[in-house]
Design a protein around this motif. Structure first.
Motif, PDB file in Angstrom:
ATOM      1  N   ASP A  29      61.812 129.317  -6.878  1.00 21.28           N
ATOM      2  CA  ASP A  29      61.353 129.463  -5.196  1.00 21.28           C
ATOM      3  C   ASP A  29      60.479 129.342  -5.081  1.00 21.28           C
ATOM      4  O   ASP A  29      59.302 129.558  -5.941  1.00 21.28           O
ATOM      5  N   VAL A  30      59.413 128.586  -3.909  1.00 24.25           N
ATOM      6  CA  VAL A  30      58.722 128.235  -4.121  1.00 24.25           C
ATOM      7  C   VAL A  30      57.982 128.893  -3.144  1.00 24.25           C
ATOM      8  O   VAL A  30      57.859 129.558  -2.376  1.00 24.25           O
ATOM      9  N   ILE A  31      56.474 129.989  -4.224  1.00 28.43           N
ATOM     10  CA  ILE A  31      55.863 130.924  -3.347  1.00 28.43           C
ATOM     11  C   ILE A  31      55.258 130.804  -2.354  1.00 28.43           C
ATOM     12  O   ILE A  31      54.623 130.672  -1.222  1.00 28.43           O
ATOM     13  N   ASP A  32      54.057 129.481  -2.594  1.00 29.44           N
ATOM     14  CA  ASP A  32      53.057 128.767  -2.038  1.00 29.44           C
ATOM     15  C   ASP A  32      52.195 127.575  -2.366  1.00 29.44           C
ATOM     16  O   ASP A  32      53.287 126.804  -3.066  1.00 29.44           O
ATOM     17  N   GLN A  33      51.366 126.508  -1.740  1.00 35.74           N
ATOM     18  CA  GLN A  33      51.650 125.435  -2.628  1.00 35.74           C
ATOM     19  C   GLN A  33      51.059 124.900  -3.410  1.00 35.74           C
ATOM     20  O   GLN A  33      51.552 124.487  -4.131  1.00 35.74           O
ATOM     21  N   THR A  34      50.746 126.174  -4.305  1.00 34.73           N
ATOM     22  CA  THR A  34      50.071 126.125  -6.203  1.00 34.73           C
ATOM     23  C   THR A  34      50.932 126.941  -6.571  1.00 34.73           C
ATOM     24  O   THR A  34      51.229 126.758  -8.027  1.00 34.73           O
ATOM     25  N   ARG A  35      52.269 127.942  -6.079  1.00 33.29           N
ATOM     26  CA  ARG A  35      52.510 128.664  -7.323  1.00 33.29           C
ATOM     27  C   ARG A  35      54.545 128.513  -7.511  1.00 33.29           C
ATOM     28  O   ARG A  35      54.409 128.594  -5.682  1.00 33.29           O
ATOM     29  N   VAL A  36      55.196 128.874  -8.027  1.00 35.43           N
ATOM     30  CA  VAL A  36      56.263 129.371  -7.775  1.00 35.43           C
ATOM     31  C   VAL A  36      56.888 130.162  -8.880  1.00 35.43           C
ATOM     32  O   VAL A  36      56.450 130.351  -9.496  1.00 35.43           O
ATOM     33  N   ALA A  49      55.832 134.502 -11.278  1.00 34.82           N
ATOM     34  CA  ALA A  49      55.074 132.951 -10.700  1.00 34.82           C
ATOM     35  C   ALA A  49      54.146 133.047 -12.233  1.00 34.82           C
ATOM     36  O   ALA A  49      53.716 133.229 -12.587  1.00 34.82           O
ATOM     37  N   ARG A  51      51.479 129.165 -11.675  1.00 36.89           N
ATOM     38  CA  ARG A  51      50.653 127.923 -11.446  1.00 36.89           C
ATOM     39  C   ARG A  51      51.672 127.156 -11.106  1.00 36.89           C
ATOM     40  O   ARG A  51      52.083 126.263 -12.877  1.00 36.89           O
TER      41      ARG A  51
END
Length: 169
Positions: A29-36, A49, A51
């Motif tokens: 899953d993509v957490i936010d723009q910089t982390r998955v 998670a 980076r």
């Protein structure tokens, strides 16, 4: 389209930094723009998670439902034979050759240098022999030309008659 590898669910990636460096994982899953959120069922990387700048995306992608469990990811990973595909890739072969090279001893490096030297000597000798025959055939520069001292005999110089000096009176 210039980009072929996108950050998406199911994309297989290689961890480039940290304690799990060099291991294969899948993006869950993509957490936010910089982390998955990643999971590495076959490489023993726990779900967590990470980076994006710690990942190198590969060309492989597996399909599973959104935020699937580790068991589902493991099943699709084995069904897609990701480990076999990865081991056959050029990227994995380069990594393994770098590891082999790092394990060489001084004597192994010496033997490798001597073997390269012998190979280069043989290669140079055969190249020079081929170039010499091509030069003699006249095919050195791509066009068939008359070879020096080839099939035609050289014209012989005819003796010119000597001019007589003018007679004095």
């Amino acid at each position: 389209m210039p980009f072929q590898r996108f950050v998406e669910t199911g994309r297989v990636a290689v961890i480039s930094d940290g304690p799990n460096k060099g291991k294969l994982v899948s993006i869950i899953d993509v957490i936010d723009q910089t982390r998955v959120l990643i999971d590495g069922p076959a490489s023993n990387v726990p779900r967590g998670a990470i980076r994006l700048n710690q990942l190198h995306l590969t060309k492989f992608r597996i399909k599973f439902p959104f935020t699937a469990s580790t068991a589902v990811v493991r099943k699709t990973w084995t069904d897609a034979k990701i480990n076999e595909k990865w081991s056959e890739s050029v990227w994995a072969k380069k990594i393994s050759s770098k590891e082999k090279r790092a394990q060489l001893t001084d004597f192994d490096r010496f033997k490798l240098r001597r073997a390269r030297s012998r190979r280069n000597h043989i290669r140079t000798a055969s190249f020079l022999a081929l170039r010499k025959t091509a030069s003699r055939n006249g095919t050195l520069f791509g066009k068939k030309k008359m070879a020096k001292g080839g099939d035609k005999p050289k014209p012989t110089k005819k003796a010119r008659p000597q001019k007589e000096a003018p007679k004095k009176k």
